[in-house]
Design a protein around this motif. Sequence first.
Motif, PDB file in Angstrom:
ATOM      1  N   ILE A 267     -38.968  -4.805  -9.071  1.00 20.78           N
ATOM      2  CA  ILE A 267     -37.516  -4.747  -8.898  1.00 20.78           C
ATOM      3  C   ILE A 267     -37.093  -6.031  -8.212  1.00 20.78           C
ATOM      4  O   ILE A 267     -37.644  -6.389  -7.171  1.00 20.78           O
ATOM      5  CB  ILE A 267     -37.118  -3.527  -8.046  1.00 20.78           C
TER       6      ILE A 267
ATOM      7  N   ASN B 213     -34.494  -9.946  -8.941  1.00 22.00           N
ATOM      8  CA  ASN B 213     -33.428 -10.691  -9.616  1.00 22.00           C
ATOM      9  C   ASN B 213     -34.029 -11.700 -10.570  1.00 22.00           C
ATOM     10  O   ASN B 213     -35.069 -12.298 -10.285  1.00 22.00           O
ATOM     11  CB  ASN B 213     -32.567 -11.456  -8.609  1.00 22.00           C
TER      12      ASN B 213
ATOM     13  N   SER C  44     -38.835 -10.938  -6.453  1.00 19.13           N
ATOM     14  CA  SER C  44     -38.701  -9.652  -5.771  1.00 19.13           C
ATOM     15  C   SER C  44     -38.954  -9.907  -4.294  1.00 19.13           C
ATOM     16  O   SER C  44     -40.058 -10.298  -3.903  1.00 19.13           O
ATOM     17  CB  SER C  44     -39.716  -8.651  -6.323  1.00 19.13           C
TER      18      SER C  44
ATOM     19  N   ARG D  93     -37.953  -6.440   2.166  1.00 24.47           N
ATOM     20  CA  ARG D  93     -37.100  -6.499   3.359  1.00 24.47           C
ATOM     21  C   ARG D  93     -37.750  -5.680   4.453  1.00 24.47           C
ATOM     22  O   ARG D  93     -38.396  -4.675   4.189  1.00 24.47           O
ATOM     23  CB  ARG D  93     -35.708  -5.976   3.035  1.00 24.47           C
TER      24      ARG D  93
ATOM     25  N   ASP E 110     -34.870 -10.452   5.158  1.00 25.25           N
ATOM     26  CA  ASP E 110     -35.777 -10.745   4.059  1.00 25.25           C
ATOM     27  C   ASP E 110     -37.148 -11.080   4.613  1.00 25.25           C
ATOM     28  O   ASP E 110     -37.273 -11.714   5.665  1.00 25.25           O
ATOM     29  CB  ASP E 110     -35.259 -11.925   3.233  1.00 25.25           C
TER      30      ASP E 110
ATOM     31  N   ASP F 213     -29.020 -11.725 -12.500  1.00 21.32           N
ATOM     32  CA  ASP F 213     -28.874 -10.275 -12.674  1.00 21.32           C
ATOM     33  C   ASP F 213     -29.994  -9.515 -11.954  1.00 21.32           C
ATOM     34  O   ASP F 213     -31.160  -9.895 -12.037  1.00 21.32           O
ATOM     35  CB  ASP F 213     -28.901  -9.892 -14.152  1.00 21.32           C
ATOM     36  N   PRO F 214     -29.645  -8.414 -11.268  1.00 18.03           N
ATOM     37  CA  PRO F 214     -30.681  -7.551 -10.676  1.00 18.03           C
ATOM     38  C   PRO F 214     -31.295  -6.683 -11.769  1.00 18.03           C
ATOM     39  O   PRO F 214     -30.571  -6.099 -12.580  1.00 18.03           O
ATOM     40  CB  PRO F 214     -29.911  -6.707  -9.661  1.00 18.03           C
TER      41      PRO F 214
ATOM     42  N   ASP G 143     -30.499  -3.132 -12.702  1.00 12.96           N
ATOM     43  CA  ASP G 143     -30.660  -2.283 -11.515  1.00 12.96           C
ATOM     44  C   ASP G 143     -29.295  -1.679 -11.185  1.00 12.96           C
ATOM     45  O   ASP G 143     -28.440  -2.333 -10.591  1.00 12.96           O
ATOM     46  CB  ASP G 143     -31.185  -3.115 -10.353  1.00 12.96           C
TER      47      ASP G 143
ATOM     48  N   ALA H  27     -28.487   0.422  -9.039  1.00 17.88           N
ATOM     49  CA  ALA H  27     -28.226   0.616  -7.620  1.00 17.88           C
ATOM     50  C   ALA H  27     -27.399  -0.551  -7.077  1.00 17.88           C
ATOM     51  O   ALA H  27     -26.845  -0.466  -5.986  1.00 17.88           O
ATOM     52  CB  ALA H  27     -29.542   0.722  -6.844  1.00 17.88           C
ATOM     53  N   ARG H  28     -27.314  -1.631  -7.849  1.00 18.15           N
ATOM     54  CA  ARG H  28     -26.618  -2.822  -7.380  1.00 18.15           C
ATOM     55  C   ARG H  28     -25.461  -3.246  -8.272  1.00 18.15           C
ATOM     56  O   ARG H  28     -24.906  -4.331  -8.111  1.00 18.15           O
ATOM     57  CB  ARG H  28     -27.625  -3.951  -7.252  1.00 18.15           C
ATOM     58  N   GLY H  29     -25.111  -2.415  -9.246  1.00 14.32           N
ATOM     59  CA  GLY H  29     -24.004  -2.759 -10.128  1.00 14.32           C
ATOM     60  C   GLY H  29     -23.876  -1.733 -11.232  1.00 14.32           C
ATOM     61  O   GLY H  29     -24.605  -0.750 -11.267  1.00 14.32           O
TER      62      GLY H  29
END
Length: 180
Positions: free
Chosen positions: A9, A11, A34, A37, A48, A74-75, A107, A109-111
């Motif tokens: 997962i 970008n 990837s 965090r 990060d 893009d994620p 993803d 969860a981010r868009g």
Amino acid sequence: MNETNVTVIGNIVTSPQRHRLPSGDSVTNFRMASTSRRFDRETQAWADHRTFFVDVECWDELAGNVSHTLSKGDPVLVRGELYTHSWDGEQGRRSRPQVRAAHVGPDLARGVAEYRRTARVAVPADPGGIAEAAEAPGDDVPPPGDPYAERSTDYFEGDAALHQADSDQPGDREAVPVPT
């Protein structure tokens, strides 16, 4: 078989590049990052940590879908076989991780994304028949031979929805109350 399947997962960090090979196959390649965090107790904030970079290769129909859908930044979620790509360079033998993707998606969860099935050509029922084109994207009828046709549902039964919808989009239809 001892394949190492992974889900990464992150970008996309390079624009997906699609190439058609002399064999007729197509491949789309991109690099993704990837970043893990960690919670920093001193600052009481997430920070990060390490970044894992990996090259991704997508073949045939997936290659076309990725090159038409995704772009740098893009994620994404990528699932596929992890292996080591090796080559001889000026500084000796070199290698890097690579994923041969079986599945690639945004993803959510981010868009948000808008999904549209790709049109397929149906195989004729009899050898002398003419193949009919699949329904155009957006039609309510699934293409012939669609393995998910029987599983597909809009989650509507009568006038009631499965769940109430709440939206901040202007012009969206109002939520249908769920009977209790």
